[in-house]
Design an enzyme around this catalytic site. Sequence first.
Site, PDB file in Angstrom:
ATOM      1  N   TYR A  49      35.197   0.963  25.989  1.00  0.00           N
ATOM      2  CA  TYR A  49      34.106   2.130  26.216  1.00  0.00           C
ATOM      3  C   TYR A  49      34.138   3.339  25.038  1.00  0.00           C
ATOM      4  O   TYR A  49      33.442   4.069  24.958  1.00  0.00           O
ATOM      5  CB  TYR A  49      33.945   2.668  27.631  1.00  0.00           C
ATOM      6  CG  TYR A  49      33.747   1.817  28.698  1.00  0.00           C
ATOM      7  CD1 TYR A  49      33.506   0.526  28.442  1.00  0.00           C
ATOM      8  CD2 TYR A  49      33.978   2.285  29.813  1.00  0.00           C
ATOM      9  CE1 TYR A  49      33.016  -0.338  29.470  1.00  0.00           C
ATOM     10  CE2 TYR A  49      33.923   1.486  31.130  1.00  0.00           C
ATOM     11  CZ  TYR A  49      33.164  -0.039  30.871  1.00  0.00           C
ATOM     12  OH  TYR A  49      33.049  -0.757  31.979  1.00  0.00           O
ATOM     13  N   HIS A 107      39.330  -7.286  31.131  1.00  0.00           N
ATOM     14  CA  HIS A 107      37.942  -6.686  31.460  1.00  0.00           C
ATOM     15  C   HIS A 107      37.049  -8.193  31.156  1.00  0.00           C
ATOM     16  O   HIS A 107      36.076  -7.962  31.918  1.00  0.00           O
ATOM     17  CB  HIS A 107      37.493  -6.107  29.871  1.00  0.00           C
ATOM     18  CG  HIS A 107      36.398  -5.227  30.119  1.00  0.00           C
ATOM     19  ND1 HIS A 107      36.214  -3.814  29.223  1.00  0.00           N
ATOM     20  CD2 HIS A 107      35.187  -5.444  30.842  1.00  0.00           C
ATOM     21  CE1 HIS A 107      34.898  -3.469  29.676  1.00  0.00           C
ATOM     22  NE2 HIS A 107      34.497  -4.158  30.403  1.00  0.00           N
TER      23      HIS A 107
END
Length: 276
Positions: A49, A107
């Site tokens: 992110y 992830h």
Amino acid sequence: MMIPLIETHRIAIPKLGLGTWQLTGAAGQAAVESALALGYRHIDTAARYENEQAVGAALAASGVAREQIFLTSKVWWENLAPEALRRSLDDSLRRLATPYLDLFLVHWPTPGMDLPGIVAALHTAREAGLIRRWGVSNFTPGLMRQLEELGAEPACLQVEYHALLSQQTLLDWCRPRGIGLTAYSPLAQGRLGEHPELAAIGARHGASGAQVALAWLLRQDGVAAIPKASRRESQQANLDAVPLAAALSQQDIATIDALPKTQRQVNPAFAPDWNS
């Protein structure tokens, strides 16, 4: 408002958190500070992110004790080799300015990944006190079985889950094992806000369709949700879905359960075969 917890032998995690994808820079920091001021204690970020520094600055500025915050970050799929995973974790901790993560997730899976090596690296990080718990994100039923065959015990699985996408197979796997399931994109990336059936239910409760969609998730055993919300008003609206979860009627639930459950929003080119 007290946000309820998922509490199992593997994890204790607030059922409502703040997702921070696309919340970057000063605006991202302000959003996290706002959420913490409102009472959020579960913050979800990821190396990918590119906002961990902003999240860390918000944690430091908030005045909330670190031990009161449940902080999650994730390692990107290109860094799953054990040495790269550890470097990614160290970098995340440095950017977040914290000595540990409450939850560290893989992830995304990738074909040919060294799953035993990944699990060993996660266990080493936990033994070193760098992470309290570990888990996975975007893993399929088959990959969850592979983890169990290794004797691994992930604490949490994070997947896309909302009123238009079923995750029943994964829920049936996680619940008896005490694995928490965290729903990302719980509002189908904003698509549920104007959904007519949800809006109609909301009208009966003095709530929005989005709040109904969130409440439907929050009432479920073992399920947490991490909607992204940058505005204080949206963060508060999501908090107000917590008591709404108990107010939904059986007919409300049946109506939501009957909606089509095949509308996946997140399906990048590197995603696994979801049915595997």
